[in-house]
Design a protein around this motif. Structure first.
Motif, short mmCIF file in Angstrom:
data_model
loop_
_atom_site.label_atom_id
_atom_site.label_comp_id
_atom_site.label_asym_id
_atom_site.label_seq_id
_atom_site.Cartn_x
_atom_site.Cartn_y
_atom_site.Cartn_z
N ASP A 26 0.86 -1.18 0.00
CA ASP A 26 0.00 0.00 0.00
C ASP A 26 0.90 1.24 0.00
OD1 ASP A 26 -1.87 1.96 0.32
OD2 ASP A 26 -2.83 1.06 2.07
N PRO A 27 0.86 2.07 -1.03
CA PRO A 27 1.78 3.20 -1.12
C PRO A 27 1.48 4.33 -0.13
CG PRO A 27 0.27 3.23 -2.96
CD PRO A 27 0.02 1.95 -2.22
N ARG A 28 0.42 4.22 0.67
CA ARG A 28 0.09 5.27 1.64
C ARG A 28 0.88 5.16 2.93
NH1 ARG A 28 -6.09 4.37 2.22
NH2 ARG A 28 -5.31 2.25 2.12
N TYR A 29 1.54 4.02 3.18
CA TYR A 29 2.24 3.81 4.44
C TYR A 29 3.71 3.49 4.19
CZ TYR A 29 -2.46 3.56 6.28
OH TYR A 29 -3.75 3.85 6.62
N PRO A 30 4.63 4.06 5.00
CA PRO A 30 6.06 3.87 4.74
C PRO A 30 6.65 2.55 5.22
CG PRO A 30 5.75 5.38 6.57
CD PRO A 30 4.38 5.06 6.02
N VAL A 31 5.98 1.83 6.11
CA VAL A 31 6.54 0.60 6.68
C VAL A 31 5.57 -0.56 6.50
CG1 VAL A 31 7.48 -0.47 8.77
CG2 VAL A 31 7.78 1.97 8.40
N SER A 53 5.37 3.95 11.28
CA SER A 53 6.75 4.00 11.73
C SER A 53 7.26 2.58 11.97
CB SER A 53 6.87 4.81 13.02
OG SER A 53 6.22 4.13 14.08
N ALA A 54 8.59 2.43 11.99
CA ALA A 54 9.21 1.14 12.24
C ALA A 54 8.94 0.65 13.67
CB ALA A 54 10.70 1.19 11.94
N PRO A 55 9.01 1.53 14.71
CA PRO A 55 8.70 1.04 16.06
C PRO A 55 7.25 0.54 16.19
CG PRO A 55 9.92 3.09 16.20
CD PRO A 55 9.58 2.88 14.75
N GLN A 56 6.32 1.19 15.52
CA GLN A 56 4.93 0.73 15.54
C GLN A 56 4.82 -0.66 14.93
OE1 GLN A 56 2.36 2.88 12.90
NE2 GLN A 56 0.50 2.32 14.03
N CYS A 57 5.51 -0.87 13.81
CA CYS A 57 5.49 -2.17 13.14
C CYS A 57 6.16 -3.23 14.02
CB CYS A 57 6.20 -2.07 11.80
SG CYS A 57 6.30 -3.62 10.91
N ARG A 58 7.30 -2.91 14.61
CA ARG A 58 8.01 -3.88 15.46
C ARG A 58 7.19 -4.28 16.67
NH1 ARG A 58 12.76 -0.96 13.77
NH2 ARG A 58 12.58 0.42 15.55
N ALA A 59 6.43 -3.34 17.25
CA ALA A 59 5.58 -3.66 18.39
C ALA A 59 4.48 -4.65 17.98
CB ALA A 59 4.96 -2.39 18.96
N THR A 60 3.95 -4.49 16.79
CA THR A 60 2.92 -5.41 16.30
C THR A 60 3.51 -6.75 15.94
OG1 THR A 60 1.70 -3.51 15.43
CG2 THR A 60 1.05 -5.68 14.62
N ALA A 61 4.73 -6.75 15.39
CA ALA A 61 5.38 -7.99 14.95
C ALA A 61 5.98 -8.78 16.11
CB ALA A 61 6.47 -7.68 13.93
N THR A 67 8.74 -9.77 10.08
CA THR A 67 9.78 -8.75 10.05
C THR A 67 9.18 -7.46 9.51
OG1 THR A 67 10.47 -9.37 7.82
CG2 THR A 67 11.64 -10.42 9.65
N CYS A 68 9.82 -6.35 9.81
CA CYS A 68 9.38 -5.05 9.33
C CYS A 68 10.34 -4.55 8.26
CB CYS A 68 9.30 -4.06 10.48
SG CYS A 68 8.04 -4.51 11.69
N ASP A 69 9.79 -4.08 7.16
CA ASP A 69 10.58 -3.60 6.03
C ASP A 69 10.06 -2.24 5.59
OD1 ASP A 69 11.92 -6.13 5.86
OD2 ASP A 69 10.20 -6.91 4.76
N LEU A 70 10.93 -1.47 4.97
CA LEU A 70 10.48 -0.22 4.37
C LEU A 70 9.67 -0.53 3.11
CD1 LEU A 70 13.64 2.02 4.69
CD2 LEU A 70 11.58 2.05 6.09
N ASN A 71 8.63 0.23 2.89
CA ASN A 71 7.77 0.04 1.74
C ASN A 71 8.47 0.58 0.49
OD1 ASN A 71 5.74 -0.02 -0.17
ND2 ASN A 71 4.20 0.89 1.16
N PRO A 72 8.78 -0.27 -0.48
CA PRO A 72 9.49 0.22 -1.68
C PRO A 72 8.62 1.11 -2.57
CG PRO A 72 8.90 -2.08 -1.95
CD PRO A 72 8.53 -1.71 -0.54
N TYR A 73 7.31 1.14 -2.35
CA TYR A 73 6.43 1.94 -3.18
C TYR A 73 5.94 3.21 -2.48
CZ TYR A 73 6.47 -2.06 -6.21
OH TYR A 73 6.89 -3.06 -7.03
N TYR A 74 6.48 3.49 -1.30
CA TYR A 74 6.11 4.71 -0.59
C TYR A 74 6.83 5.88 -1.26
CZ TYR A 74 5.32 8.02 3.19
OH TYR A 74 4.93 9.10 3.93
#
Length: 89
Positions: A26-31, A53-61, A67-74
């Motif tokens: 989804d290009p609307r979110y960076p992580v 954000s990456a911390p938000q993703c890591r807390a969910t994961a 794993t959390c990755d940067l969105n290549p389409y952001y």
């Protein structure tokens, strides 16, 4: 000849009927969180691109096979470089 033509038409229809996948990122979110369910869940793996954000993703994961990755389409807004002017004198 008829048999091979029928075989080609049938094969082509099967290829066209194969399910297509929607855009993964989804290009609307960076992580994005890449979730691996593998053999336990039987559902394969997928991306959840709903994190700001990456911390938000890591807390969910945390505690999951993910794993959390940067969105290549952001779209990253990089400021344009300023033009350089030469001074005379």
């Amino acid at each position: 000849m008829r048999h091979s033509l029928g075989l080609i038409v049938t094969f082509g229809a099967l290829l066209l009927a194969a399910p297509s996948h929607a855009q993964t990122f989804d290009p609307r979110y960076p992580v994005c969180m890449h979730v691996y369910s593998g053999a336990n869940g039987g559902g394969g793996e997928w991306y959840d691109c709903s994190f700001l954000s990456a911390p938000q993703c890591r807390a969910t994961a945390s505690g999951r096979a993910a794993t959390c990755d940067l969105n290549p389409y952001y779209p990253v807004n990089v400021p344009a470089s300023r033009p350089r002017y030469r001074r005379n004198g």
